[in-house]
Design a protein around this motif. Sequence first.
Motif, short mmCIF file in Angstrom:
data_model
loop_
_atom_site.label_atom_id
_atom_site.label_comp_id
_atom_site.label_asym_id
_atom_site.label_seq_id
_atom_site.Cartn_x
_atom_site.Cartn_y
_atom_site.Cartn_z
N GLY A 1 0.79 -1.23 0.00
CA GLY A 1 0.00 0.00 0.00
C GLY A 1 0.82 1.26 0.00
N ARG A 2 0.38 2.18 -0.81
CA ARG A 2 0.91 3.54 -0.80
C ARG A 2 -0.28 4.47 -0.83
NH1 ARG A 2 4.70 3.92 -5.84
NH2 ARG A 2 2.73 3.25 -6.70
N THR A 3 -0.12 5.64 -0.27
CA THR A 3 -1.21 6.59 -0.29
C THR A 3 -1.36 7.17 -1.69
OG1 THR A 3 0.18 8.47 0.30
CG2 THR A 3 -0.80 7.21 2.12
N LYS A 4 -2.49 7.76 -1.94
CA LYS A 4 -2.74 8.37 -3.24
C LYS A 4 -1.73 9.48 -3.50
CE LYS A 4 -6.49 10.29 -5.98
NZ LYS A 4 -7.91 10.65 -5.99
N ALA A 5 -1.39 10.23 -2.47
CA ALA A 5 -0.42 11.32 -2.62
C ALA A 5 0.95 10.77 -3.02
CB ALA A 5 -0.32 12.11 -1.32
N GLU A 6 1.35 9.66 -2.44
CA GLU A 6 2.64 9.06 -2.79
C GLU A 6 2.66 8.60 -4.24
OE1 GLU A 6 2.80 6.02 0.17
OE2 GLU A 6 4.07 7.21 1.50
N ARG A 7 1.55 7.98 -4.68
CA ARG A 7 1.48 7.52 -6.08
C ARG A 7 1.53 8.71 -7.03
NH1 ARG A 7 -2.80 4.09 -4.11
NH2 ARG A 7 -4.25 5.57 -5.01
N GLU B 1 5.09 10.20 -7.19
CA GLU B 1 5.98 9.38 -7.99
C GLU B 1 5.69 9.55 -9.48
OE1 GLU B 1 6.94 4.67 -8.62
OE2 GLU B 1 6.44 5.37 -6.60
N LYS B 2 4.41 9.62 -9.83
CA LYS B 2 4.02 9.81 -11.23
C LYS B 2 4.50 11.17 -11.75
CE LYS B 2 -0.04 9.89 -14.23
NZ LYS B 2 -1.52 9.87 -14.27
N ALA B 3 4.33 12.21 -10.94
CA ALA B 3 4.76 13.55 -11.34
C ALA B 3 6.27 13.61 -11.50
CB ALA B 3 4.29 14.57 -10.31
N GLN B 4 7.01 12.95 -10.61
CA GLN B 4 8.46 12.94 -10.71
C GLN B 4 8.91 12.21 -11.97
OE1 GLN B 4 9.46 11.18 -6.95
NE2 GLN B 4 9.78 13.17 -5.95
N ALA B 5 8.26 11.10 -12.30
CA ALA B 5 8.61 10.36 -13.51
C ALA B 5 8.33 11.18 -14.76
CB ALA B 5 7.84 9.04 -13.56
N GLU B 6 7.20 11.90 -14.76
CA GLU B 6 6.87 12.75 -15.90
C GLU B 6 7.89 13.87 -16.06
OE1 GLU B 6 2.87 14.01 -15.27
OE2 GLU B 6 2.02 12.08 -15.85
N LYS B 7 8.33 14.47 -14.92
CA LYS B 7 9.31 15.54 -14.98
C LYS B 7 10.64 15.03 -15.53
CE LYS B 7 11.55 19.14 -12.23
NZ LYS B 7 12.66 19.22 -13.12
N VAL B 8 11.06 13.85 -15.09
CA VAL B 8 12.31 13.27 -15.59
C VAL B 8 12.20 13.05 -17.10
CG1 VAL B 8 13.72 11.18 -15.55
CG2 VAL B 8 13.01 12.24 -13.41
N LYS B 9 11.08 12.55 -17.55
CA LYS B 9 10.88 12.30 -18.98
C LYS B 9 10.89 13.62 -19.77
CE LYS B 9 7.90 9.71 -22.12
NZ LYS B 9 7.63 10.64 -23.18
N ARG B 10 10.21 14.64 -19.23
CA ARG B 10 10.19 15.95 -19.89
C ARG B 10 11.59 16.54 -19.98
NH1 ARG B 10 6.19 17.53 -16.53
NH2 ARG B 10 7.64 18.87 -15.43
N ASP B 11 12.34 16.47 -18.87
CA ASP B 11 13.69 17.01 -18.86
C ASP B 11 14.59 16.28 -19.84
OD1 ASP B 11 12.85 18.76 -16.94
OD2 ASP B 11 13.82 17.72 -15.25
#
Length: 58
Positions: A31-37, A40-50
């Motif tokens: 289990g992870r909270t919705k905020a944690e998920r 993580e999704k936002a960080q992955a998108e930022k890495v991809k954008r960069d």
Amino acid sequence: MAEIVNLRQAKKQAARKAARVNADVNAAKFGRTKAERELEKAQAEKVKRDLDGHRRET
């Protein structure tokens, strides 16, 4: 005198308790909270954008 117990209700209550224990174990394991998920999704998108921003055009 002994207390009268409805066996059907007792079985259901025991099953609910077992399911709750199993759910707690799974929540701790996976289990992870919705905020944690979302973080993580936002960080992955930022890495991809960069990374895409640094890509050379050919």
